[in-house]
Design a protein around this motif. Structure first.
Motif, PDB file in Angstrom:
ATOM      1  N   TYR A   8       0.829  -1.201   0.000  1.00 52.55           N
ATOM      2  CA  TYR A   8       0.000   0.000   0.000  1.00 52.55           C
ATOM      3  C   TYR A   8       0.865   1.254   0.000  1.00 52.55           C
ATOM      4  CZ  TYR A   8      -2.999   3.701   1.762  1.00 52.55           C
ATOM      5  OH  TYR A   8      -3.647   4.884   1.928  1.00 52.55           O
ATOM      6  N   HIS A   9       1.994   1.193   0.725  1.00 54.30           N
ATOM      7  CA  HIS A   9       2.889   2.348   0.763  1.00 54.30           C
ATOM      8  C   HIS A   9       3.429   2.667  -0.632  1.00 54.30           C
ATOM      9  CE1 HIS A   9       5.895   5.154   2.264  1.00 54.30           C
ATOM     10  NE2 HIS A   9       6.847   4.449   1.613  1.00 54.30           N
ATOM     11  N   ASP A  10       3.793   1.610  -1.410  1.00 52.69           N
ATOM     12  CA  ASP A  10       4.306   1.828  -2.764  1.00 52.69           C
ATOM     13  C   ASP A  10       3.242   2.452  -3.651  1.00 52.69           C
ATOM     14  OD1 ASP A  10       6.704   0.681  -2.001  1.00 52.69           O
ATOM     15  OD2 ASP A  10       6.076  -1.346  -2.596  1.00 52.69           O
ATOM     16  N   VAL A  11       2.011   1.946  -3.550  1.00 51.85           N
ATOM     17  CA  VAL A  11       0.927   2.472  -4.383  1.00 51.85           C
ATOM     18  C   VAL A  11       0.619   3.915  -4.002  1.00 51.85           C
ATOM     19  CG1 VAL A  11      -1.510   2.199  -4.962  1.00 51.85           C
ATOM     20  CG2 VAL A  11      -0.026   0.188  -4.824  1.00 51.85           C
ATOM     21  N   ALA A  12       0.569   4.190  -2.699  1.00 53.78           N
ATOM     22  CA  ALA A  12       0.272   5.549  -2.245  1.00 53.78           C
ATOM     23  C   ALA A  12       1.356   6.525  -2.697  1.00 53.78           C
ATOM     24  CB  ALA A  12       0.148   5.560  -0.721  1.00 53.78           C
ATOM     25  N   ASP A  28      -3.300   2.018 -14.475  1.00 53.67           N
ATOM     26  CA  ASP A  28      -2.238   1.873 -15.479  1.00 53.67           C
ATOM     27  C   ASP A  28      -1.062   2.798 -15.183  1.00 53.67           C
ATOM     28  OD1 ASP A  28      -3.504  -0.097 -16.899  1.00 53.67           O
ATOM     29  OD2 ASP A  28      -4.598   1.321 -18.177  1.00 53.67           O
ATOM     30  N   ARG A  29      -1.361   4.048 -14.779  1.00 57.11           N
ATOM     31  CA  ARG A  29      -0.279   4.996 -14.503  1.00 57.11           C
ATOM     32  C   ARG A  29       0.518   4.573 -13.271  1.00 57.11           C
ATOM     33  NH1 ARG A  29      -3.677  10.618 -15.647  1.00 57.11           N
ATOM     34  NH2 ARG A  29      -3.647  10.434 -17.959  1.00 57.11           N
ATOM     35  N   VAL A  30      -0.194   4.078 -12.251  1.00 53.94           N
ATOM     36  CA  VAL A  30       0.510   3.599 -11.055  1.00 53.94           C
ATOM     37  C   VAL A  30       1.365   2.387 -11.400  1.00 53.94           C
ATOM     38  CG1 VAL A  30       0.197   2.563  -8.770  1.00 53.94           C
ATOM     39  CG2 VAL A  30      -1.182   4.539  -9.443  1.00 53.94           C
ATOM     40  N   ARG A  31       0.810   1.459 -12.213  1.00 51.56           N
ATOM     41  CA  ARG A  31       1.565   0.256 -12.614  1.00 51.56           C
ATOM     42  C   ARG A  31       2.785   0.627 -13.458  1.00 51.56           C
ATOM     43  NH1 ARG A  31       1.052  -3.688 -16.831  1.00 51.56           N
ATOM     44  NH2 ARG A  31       1.594  -5.785 -16.087  1.00 51.56           N
ATOM     45  N   THR A  36       5.915  -2.746 -11.970  1.00 54.34           N
ATOM     46  CA  THR A  36       5.581  -4.122 -11.569  1.00 54.34           C
ATOM     47  C   THR A  36       4.179  -4.111 -10.990  1.00 54.34           C
ATOM     48  OG1 THR A  36       6.277  -6.008 -10.239  1.00 54.34           O
ATOM     49  CG2 THR A  36       6.519  -3.858  -9.239  1.00 54.34           C
ATOM     50  N   GLY A  37       3.686  -5.312 -10.603  1.00 55.19           N
ATOM     51  CA  GLY A  37       2.374  -5.428  -9.987  1.00 55.19           C
ATOM     52  C   GLY A  37       1.275  -5.642 -11.012  1.00 55.19           C
ATOM     53  N   SER A  38       0.211  -6.328 -10.617  1.00 55.95           N
ATOM     54  CA  SER A  38      -0.929  -6.571 -11.489  1.00 55.95           C
ATOM     55  C   SER A  38      -2.034  -5.565 -11.186  1.00 55.95           C
ATOM     56  CB  SER A  38      -1.445  -7.997 -11.282  1.00 55.95           C
ATOM     57  OG  SER A  38      -1.912  -8.160  -9.957  1.00 55.95           O
ATOM     58  N   LYS A  39      -2.949  -5.444 -12.152  1.00 56.72           N
ATOM     59  CA  LYS A  39      -4.037  -4.482 -11.981  1.00 56.72           C
ATOM     60  C   LYS A  39      -4.965  -4.894 -10.837  1.00 56.72           C
ATOM     61  CE  LYS A  39      -4.010  -3.059 -16.814  1.00 56.72           C
ATOM     62  NZ  LYS A  39      -4.793  -2.932 -18.062  1.00 56.72           N
ATOM     63  N   LEU A  46      -5.191   1.354  -4.634  1.00 61.11           N
ATOM     64  CA  LEU A  46      -5.400   2.732  -5.091  1.00 61.11           C
ATOM     65  C   LEU A  46      -6.739   3.265  -4.590  1.00 61.11           C
ATOM     66  CD1 LEU A  46      -4.348   5.054  -6.828  1.00 61.11           C
ATOM     67  CD2 LEU A  46      -5.503   4.006  -8.786  1.00 61.11           C
ATOM     68  N   LYS A  47      -7.755   2.396  -4.569  1.00 56.24           N
ATOM     69  CA  LYS A  47      -9.053   2.810  -4.043  1.00 56.24           C
ATOM     70  C   LYS A  47      -8.958   3.142  -2.556  1.00 56.24           C
ATOM     71  CE  LYS A  47     -13.853   1.305  -3.885  1.00 56.24           C
ATOM     72  NZ  LYS A  47     -14.816   0.210  -4.212  1.00 56.24           N
TER      73      LYS A  47
END
Length: 349
Positions: A8-12, A28-31, A36-39, A46-47
């Protein structure tokens, strides 16, 4: 559940970096930012980030139902776009893999047929060279046979001439004997004197006859040898003819094999052309999928534009509501002032 390496820290952190560039943080922009990482892993994180930063504060004053509808529409559009893009990518990858496999098989088939054609060409060259050498050997044998036949004919002529010479000598000896007897009867008185001379002449003639007979025997032996040599050469010629027939038969078989291989090569080339035709059709299909992907991208861009327009309208509505709120506050203040004046007026009355 989040996959190891994507938290979660990486996504945030990635979403904040994207938002700092004045862009909307999407899956898509976060990925793409993380690499790396799946949708399915990034979307719930992200939500959660959006829920934690309290985006609802930006839509203060709007009905919560309208905000939820807009969010739901945006998420649905995003999911549909992601799904169609992913589906188009999978179809394109499957078609491309199948095309590459067929192309590899066609190239391998062409390489094998080319190698086989080269081998057969080499075998044909060797067989042709061997046949040429055997033709030369047969021609040499034929020349030798012709020479032997010529020598045999010459020996036969010579033997005939020797036989004629012996016959002439025998006739001459007979004539001499007849003449001698006639002369003996006629000249009985001179017989004793001429006897020694006759013996000498007769002995010479006998020596000549023996020499001629010896030469005749040698000639007949030579003729017999020439006949044997001729028979041997004829046997050799027959063997060479049989070998030549065998080689010709083998060569005909090789030529038939070459014709069969040429037909196989033509069939392989036809299959190759068919593979090329399939390749072209697959290329057209890929182009169609690419065009469909472009249409999806355009549709996604249109939906994104619609979303931006909705956001702009939402912002305009928020501004209008803020303006109306401020105006309402002013009206309330004026109302309070008027009510105060009205109360003052009532007190003074």
């Amino acid at each position: 559940m989040a996959r190891a390496g994507v938290t979660y820290h990486d996504v945030a952190k990635a979403a904040e970096a994207i938002k700092s560039r004045r862009q909307e943080p999407t899956v898509d922009r976060v990925r793409e930012h993380l690499g790396t990482g799946s949708k399915s892993t990034i979307a719930p994180l992200l939500k959660r980030w959006r829920s934690d930063i309290g985006e609802a504060a930006d839509v203060s004053g709007l009905p919560s139902d309208l905000v939820e509808v807009v969010k739901s529409l945006y998420e649905r559009v995003q999911q549909m776009g992601d799904h169609r893009i992913e589906q188009a990518r999978d179809e394109f990858k499957a078609s491309n893999d199948e095309l590459q496999k067929e192309l590899t098989e066609a190239r391998n088939t062409i390489a094998q047929l080319t190698a086989r054609q080269q081998d057969l060409g080499d075998q044909l060259s060797r067989v042709t060279e061997k046949k040429s050498q055997q033709d030369k050997s047969l021609e040499g044998a034929r020349v030798g046979l012709a020479k032997a036949e010529s020598q045999r004919d010459e020996a036969l002529v010579r033997a005939t001439e020797l036989k004629e010479s012996v016959a002439e000598l025998k006739q001459e000896n007979k004539d001499i004997r007849d003449h001698f007897e006639h002369y003996q009867q006629r000249t009985a008185e001179d017989r004793q004197q001429e006897r020694e001379q006759f013996r000498s002449v007769n002995q010479g003639l006998k020596d000549q006859i023996q020499d001629l007979q010896h030469r005749l025997v040698q000639a007949e032996s030579r003729a017999s040898e020439l006949f044997d040599a001729n028979a041997q050469l004829q046997s050799n010629a027959d063997k060479l003819e049989q070998a030549n027939a065998t080689i010709s038969k083998d060569l005909d078989g090789k030529l038939d094999d070459i014709k069969d291989l040429k037909r196989d090569i033509e069939d392989a080339l036809a299959k190759n052309r068919e593979y090329q035709h399939k390749n072209e059709r697959l290329a057209e299909k890929i182009a169609t999928l690419t065009a469909q992907k472009a249409d999806v991208d355009k549709e996604l861009a249109v939906l994104s534009q619609a979303l931006e327009t909705a956001k702009a309208e939402l912002k305009s509505t928020q501004d209008k509501m803020a303006f109306l709120t401020d105006e309402n506050k002013v009206i309330l203040q004026e109302k309070a002032v008027i009510q105060g004046q009205f109360k003052q007026l009532q007190g003074s009355l």
